[in-house]
Design an enzyme around this catalytic site. Structure first.
Site, PDB file in Angstrom:
ATOM      1  N   ALA A 194      58.130  72.442  58.944  1.00  0.00           N
ATOM      2  CA  ALA A 194      56.874  71.694  58.868  1.00  0.00           C
ATOM      3  C   ALA A 194      57.201  70.261  58.470  1.00  0.00           C
ATOM      4  O   ALA A 194      58.348  69.953  58.129  1.00  0.00           O
ATOM      5  CB  ALA A 194      55.953  72.319  57.827  1.00  0.00           C
ATOM      6  N   LYS A 195      56.236  69.385  58.554  1.00  0.00           N
ATOM      7  CA  LYS A 195      56.426  68.025  58.038  1.00  0.00           C
ATOM      8  C   LYS A 195      55.061  67.470  57.715  1.00  0.00           C
ATOM      9  O   LYS A 195      54.062  67.837  58.342  1.00  0.00           O
ATOM     10  CB  LYS A 195      57.101  67.148  59.106  1.00  0.00           C
TER      11      LYS A 195
END
Ligand code: NAD
Length: 401
Positions: free
Chosen positions: A95-96
Site C-alpha cells: 500500500a502507499k
C-alpha cells in the site's frame, strides 16, 4: 512511474507464461481511499491511501507528504510495495499513502493536525492486521507517533502495531533509521560475492546523501573498506574527490544542515549533480528520487553497476539503454527493501510486547537481505534475465503460490 512498474510486471509475468488475465490480476489495485484534509486558512490538501494487494499479509507502505504527490504516483508506489515484500519473502501486502502538502509551509500545530486528521479518516481501513502505514518522504517518527495516538484514541489499540517507524521510546525498532542503507549495502555485497568481485577495489558515487544514502556510505566505510566513496550529492550540488571522501565527515556536515555547495576541504571539488551522474566510477548509487536516470541523461552514464536505493530511480528508457550496454542494475524492490524488513520486525516486536536489541534486528535484516540477493542471483542465472526481471519473477512466484 506507474507505466514503468506495470511493464516490469507484464514482462516478468510473460516470462513465467502467465495469461493476460493472471497478469491483470497482479496489476489490479484492491482499494483506493481519496479525501480532502482541510486545515482552515485556505489550507486544504488532497490525501490518498492506495491498497494494492493483501494477498500475502496486511497492506504495508509509507505515507509521503509532498506537494507533487498524485494518485498515479501513489498507485505506482503501492504496487511496488506488494512486489518488494514478495521479492524478499515477507508476509506483507502493499500500500502507499500521501498528502499533497509541503511540510515546510506548515507550522508544527498544523502539521500535527494534518497528521491526526489523516489517521482519523483512514482509521476504519487500517490496523495491525489490515494495513500498517509507515513514514516515507517528509514524514518521520514524530508524525507517526501522532497518528498512532489518534488511532489509539479511536480504537483503544495499545499494541502500537497500527503503524511502524514510531520513535524508539514509543514502540519503534532499533535499527530502523539505518535499515534501508544497511540493507542496500548488504544486498550489493552479496551480489559482488556471486559475481566473484567481492575482493575488487571499487569506486562509487552516491546521488542523494540523505537518510538512506548516508547510512549506506557510513556503514560501507566500516564493513567494505575496498569500496571508495568518491562523490556524493544533495539536491543542489555534489562533492568529489578522486582520492576518496570520508563518509562520516560528510554525514556530520549534513546533520548540521550543511550544503554541499558550501563544502570546503583541500582536495575536494564541488561539482554539479549531472557531473556526478556522469563520473567514471564503478558504481552509481541512486538514493534521491524517482526517474533520476532518464532519456535525457542516460547516455552520459559510465558506471558498471547501479544500486537503486530510491524507488524507481531508473526510467524504463534508461533501464533498456543501460541493460543493452551491459550495466548491471541492482533493482529497487530488493536493494531498498531493508526499510520494510525492519518495519516488519517492528510489527513482530509490538505484537509480542518485546523490544529487541539492535544486534538482533541487524542480524535478522542481514538474513532476509542475503536470502533475497541469493534468490535474485539464482533466477538471473537460471533464466538469463536482468536482475530487475529476476526480482519481479521471484515476487510473482510468491504472489501466485
Ligand atoms: P532524504 O530526504 O533523507 O534524502 C534524500 C536526499 O536526496 C537528500 O540528500 C536530498 O538533498 C537529495 N536530493 C533531493 N533531490 C535531489 C536531486 N534532484 N538530485 C540529487 N539529490 C537530491 O530521503 P531518504 O529517506 O534518504 O530516501 C531517499 C530515497 O529512498 C527516496 O526516493 C525514498 O522513497 C527511498 N526509500 C527510502 C526508504 C527509507 O527507509 N527512508 C525506504 C525505501 C526507499
Amino acid at each position: 512511474m506507474l507505466d514503468t512498474v506495470h511493464s516490469s510486471i507484464i514482462q516478468a509475468g510473460k516470462k513465467l507464461g502467465l495469461t493476460d488475465d493472471a497478469i491483470n490480476e497482479l496489476i489490479k489495485i484492491d482499494k483506493e481511499h481519496l479525501f480532502k484534509i482541510n486545515l482552515g486558512n485556505d489550507k486544504a490538501f488532497n490525501a490518498y491511501r492506495v491498497q494494492h494487494s493483501n494477498k500475502l499479509g496486511p497492506y504495508k507502505g509509507g505515507i509521503r507528504f509532498h506537494p507533487e504527490v498524485d494518485l498515479d504516483e501513489v498507485r505506482a508506489l503501492a504496487t511496488l510495495m506488494s512486489f518488494k515484500a514478495a521479492a524478499v519473502g515477507l508476509p506483507l501486502g502493499g500500500a502507499k499513502g500521501g498528502i499533497s502538502a509541503d511540510p515546510k509551509d506548515l507550522n508544527k500545530a498544523e502539521l500535527e493536525e494534518l497528521s491526526r486528521k489523516y489517521a482519523r479518516e483512514l482509521q476504519p481501513h487500517i490496523g495491525p492486521d489490515k494495513d500498517v502505514p509507515a513514514p516515507d518522504v517528509n514524514t518521520n517518527p514524530e508524525i507517526i507517533d501522532w497518528m498512532v495516538d489518534e488511532y489509539r484514541k479511536l480504537t483503544g489499540d495499545i499494541t502500537k502495531a497500527s503503524f511502524t517507524g514510531k520513535s524508539v521510546g514509543n514502540g519503534g525498532s532499533l535499527g530502523r533509521d539505518a535499515a534501508t542503507g544497511r540493507g542496500g549495502m548488504l544486498a550489493f555485497a552479496q551480489l559482488l560475492k556471486h559475481t566473484g568481485q567481492a575482493d575488487k577495489q571499487l569506486t562509487y558515487a552516491i546521488q542523494g546523501f540523505g537518510n538512506v544514502g548516508s547510512f549506506f556510505s557510513v556503514l560501507a566505510a566500516k564493513q567494505q573498506p575496498k569500496w571508495k566513496l568518491v562523490a556524493a550529492s544533495d539536491s543542489q550540488a555534489a562533492v568529489y574527490s578522486s582520492t576518496g571522501l570520508n563518509a562520516a565527515v560528510l554525514d556530520s556536515y549534513k546533520r548540521k544542515r550543511g550544503r554541499f555547495s558550501d563544502f570546503k576541504k583541500r582536495g575536494v571539488q564541488v561539482i554539479t549533480n549531472n557531473e556526478l551522474l556522469a563520473l567514471d566510477v564503478d558504481v552509481l548509487v541512486l538514493a534521491a528520487l524517482g526517474d533520476a536516470l532518464n532519456k535525457s541523461n542516460v547516455v552520459n552514464i559510465k558506471a558498471k553497476y547501479i544500486v537503486e536505493l530510491a524507488n524507481g530511480p531508473t526510467s524504463e528508457a534508461a533501464f533498456d539503454y543501460l541493460t543493452k550496454k551491459g550495466t548491471v542494475i541492482l533493482p529497487d524492490i530488493v536493494a531498498n527493501a531493508g526499510g520494510v524488513i525492519v518495519s516488519y520486525l517492528e510489527m513482530l516486536q509490538n505484537k509480542a510486547g518485546e523490544h529487541w536489541p539492535e544486534e538482533k534486528v541487524n542480524n535478522e535484516l542481514e538474513r532476509y537481505m542475503v536470502k533475497a540477493a541469493d534468490a535474485l542471483y539464482k533466477t538471473t542465472s537460471e533464466k538469463n534475465v536482468s536482475l530487475k526481471e529476476a526480482a519481479f519473477i521471484n515476487a510473482i512466484k510468491n504472489l501466485t503460490k
